[in-house]
Design a protein around this motif. Sequence first.
Motif, PDB file in Angstrom:
ATOM      1  N   GLY A 133       6.860   4.149   5.603  1.00 53.91           N
ATOM      2  CA  GLY A 133       5.864   4.555   4.610  1.00 53.91           C
ATOM      3  C   GLY A 133       5.489   6.019   4.722  1.00 53.91           C
ATOM      4  N   TYR A 134       5.216   6.460   5.934  1.00 59.87           N
ATOM      5  CA  TYR A 134       4.882   7.876   6.145  1.00 59.87           C
ATOM      6  C   TYR A 134       6.056   8.784   5.766  1.00 59.87           C
ATOM      7  N   CYS A 159       0.839  -1.217   0.000  1.00 61.37           N
ATOM      8  CA  CYS A 159       0.000   0.000   0.000  1.00 61.37           C
ATOM      9  C   CYS A 159       0.867   1.256   0.000  1.00 61.37           C
ATOM     10  N   PHE A 160       1.886   1.259   0.826  1.00 61.72           N
ATOM     11  CA  PHE A 160       2.778   2.424   0.876  1.00 61.72           C
ATOM     12  C   PHE A 160       3.576   2.573  -0.423  1.00 61.72           C
ATOM     13  N   GLU A 177       4.935  12.478   4.893  1.00 61.27           N
ATOM     14  CA  GLU A 177       3.983  12.733   5.988  1.00 61.27           C
ATOM     15  C   GLU A 177       4.719  12.601   7.323  1.00 61.27           C
ATOM     16  N   LEU A 215      -1.969   5.650   1.079  1.00 58.20           N
ATOM     17  CA  LEU A 215      -1.840   5.798   2.532  1.00 58.20           C
ATOM     18  C   LEU A 215      -3.130   5.437   3.257  1.00 58.20           C
ATOM     19  N   LYS A 216      -4.255   5.775   2.642  1.00 53.58           N
ATOM     20  CA  LYS A 216      -5.549   5.493   3.273  1.00 53.58           C
ATOM     21  C   LYS A 216      -5.734   3.990   3.479  1.00 53.58           C
ATOM     22  N   LEU A 222       1.668   4.398  -2.740  1.00 58.86           N
ATOM     23  CA  LEU A 222       1.242   5.695  -2.171  1.00 58.86           C
ATOM     24  C   LEU A 222      -0.238   5.708  -1.797  1.00 58.86           C
ATOM     25  N   MET A 231       5.115   1.316   8.957  1.00 56.22           N
ATOM     26  CA  MET A 231       4.326   2.559   9.004  1.00 56.22           C
ATOM     27  C   MET A 231       5.241   3.783   9.035  1.00 56.22           C
ATOM     28  N   ALA A 291      -3.346   1.762   3.603  1.00 57.15           N
ATOM     29  CA  ALA A 291      -2.331   1.311   4.559  1.00 57.15           C
ATOM     30  C   ALA A 291      -2.811   1.529   5.987  1.00 57.15           C
ATOM     31  N   GLU A 292      -3.380   2.697   6.250  1.00 56.65           N
ATOM     32  CA  GLU A 292      -3.880   2.986   7.596  1.00 56.65           C
ATOM     33  C   GLU A 292      -5.028   2.047   7.956  1.00 56.65           C
ATOM     34  N   ALA A 349       6.545   9.131   2.075  1.00 58.60           N
ATOM     35  CA  ALA A 349       5.452   9.904   1.488  1.00 58.60           C
ATOM     36  C   ALA A 349       5.500  11.372   1.908  1.00 58.60           C
TER      37      ALA A 349
END
Length: 644
Positions: free
Chosen positions: A213-214, A183-184, A219, A189-190, A187, A210, A192-193, A217
Amino acid sequence: MNSTEQLCLSLLHNCKTLKTVKQIQALTCKTGLDTDRLVSGKLLLHCAVSVSDALVHARRLFFHFPDPDVFMSNTIMRGLAESDTPQSSIVTFIEMRRRGSIAPPDSFSFAFILKGAANYGSLRAGIQLHCQAMRHGLDTHLFVGTTLVSMYGECGCVCSAKKVFEDISEPNVVAWNALLTACFRCLDLKSAEGMFDRMPIRNLTSWNVMLAGYSKAGELELAKKAFLEMPVKDDVSWSTMITGFVHNGCFDEALGFFRELQRVGMRANEVSLTGVLSMCAQAGAVEFGKVLHAFLEKAGFLSLISVNNALMDTYSKCGNVGVARVIFERMPKNKSVVSWTTMVAALAMHGHGEEAIQVFHDMEASGIKPDGITFISILYACSHAGLIEEGCEYFSLMIDIYGIKPAIEHYGCMVDLYGRSGKLQKAYDFVCQMPILPTPIIWRTLLGACSIHGNVELAEQVKERLSELEPSNSGDHVLLSNIYAIAGKWKNVAAVRNSMSDQRIRKTPGWSMIEVDKIMYTFVAGEKQDKVTEEAYEKLREIMSKLRVEGGYVPEVGSVLHDIEEEEKEDSVSRHSEKLAVAFGMRRLGTGSIIRIVKNLRICRDCHRVMRLISRVYRLEIVVRDRSRFHSFRDGSCSCRNYW
């Protein structure tokens, strides 16, 4: 297991080079163990996986064995999939299947070969292998299914990754983490969360995925929030936060995490240390880099090649190529291609073209094969030192002798090589004859050369090409505007400025950074003043006054709009960020200190002249790293010899 078998397996366990592998192989041949499946399988595994330069020999061993079993097949697939040419694992698998010279594949076979497709980024091959796995009834196997999820994620197909995951009957935490990573990678992110919230069990890897990934991205606040919520943190967690903030340009925060890491008693690892060194390199924080250097030496990290490479990069990008060279010379004998390339790049950045070429020749003599990045560095060295013939020779050498297919970066270096030397038409013809489509960066390189040499006609042609590719790039408009201004074509200047206004294109603000007492200070041209900038302005006014009297300074205002008063023009160029940074450094640093500046844009002619005058009038050494290269100012001269 007899004593000879035990001896061979024991010797293999401690074997680290291809030479010793061949000696052990000779022993197996002499004792008749070369047909023993256990010994031959272990020998093959060692060559394919454990010894870095023995993969070719592993293939010879595999094809020499009369009837390889599935373990041997999987071993050679694993080695090829993890090599620099993962596509060879797919090709070899297909060939062996066609010839019938491979045992029927099992779950490990597909896991390894799918990893090869993922590393190669070949979605087509991945889908075909997925079909083969289905044919053998292995697609829902936990091991194969997890690798399929990773493969689809690497190839950018998060929907397919999710579908495969749903078909796994009892996914474990490794499978969940694979989907989270997918998922990351895409991109998403939704998703992935959402997956993270749904996970029945999380391990430390889940949290670290996590964080990574953040961070990738951009974030950073979400990464920081997840980091604070983690029940347990390991060295990977800390390293991820440090490197993530460094890569996003947040150097103060990265440094804060490193200090907190030490405060809580965690031992910094190779990744976190190279991450902080990278931060120092990008920010030009040489004093903090020196503190880290002392720490690394005391903690025994200087035995690691990667740490030495990062340390070299830090010193060279902070303007101290001499120390970088000392580190290079003192490194262990087993320097990697990265070590040699870093040294070549360091010398290139500082305009030492001949020395960079000598290091390149030393690299060849040592038996290390240069790669594509090495050739980017050597071409860059030739470009910035005006070594045109040598640059052309290395470009040919790369293709004809080393078989390296030129990438867009190599073509860019050649355009820069011709452009800087004033061979603008040759540069333009080179771009037009490239076998691949020129990118905006290629055309922008040529536009910069037109600016240096004042070729208005060619600049207009190049700008037309850029407008087709990136019509809203502010730098292109500013470059063309400056070219018109220097040529005195004020109507054209106004037209470009009006076009920028109509399209709401804003010029990238220039900023410069300087380190004083291990604190980084940033100056931005025209920014609202505070106590620090007021201090810089006060010192700058004193400096400019002295330069006019003792240095004969007259501002170069040729590119400043013609419809404002001369005094305003002079004020405009005097407020450039690098001038403020130098003034601040002269105010705060002690007598005899080297002033080191990092700038995000190319230094302008007026600032370049001011730096030369300051170095002569005040007897200072100033080092400026701009977007293009290093400028070392001493006694009124610059290391670039006005060739930048």
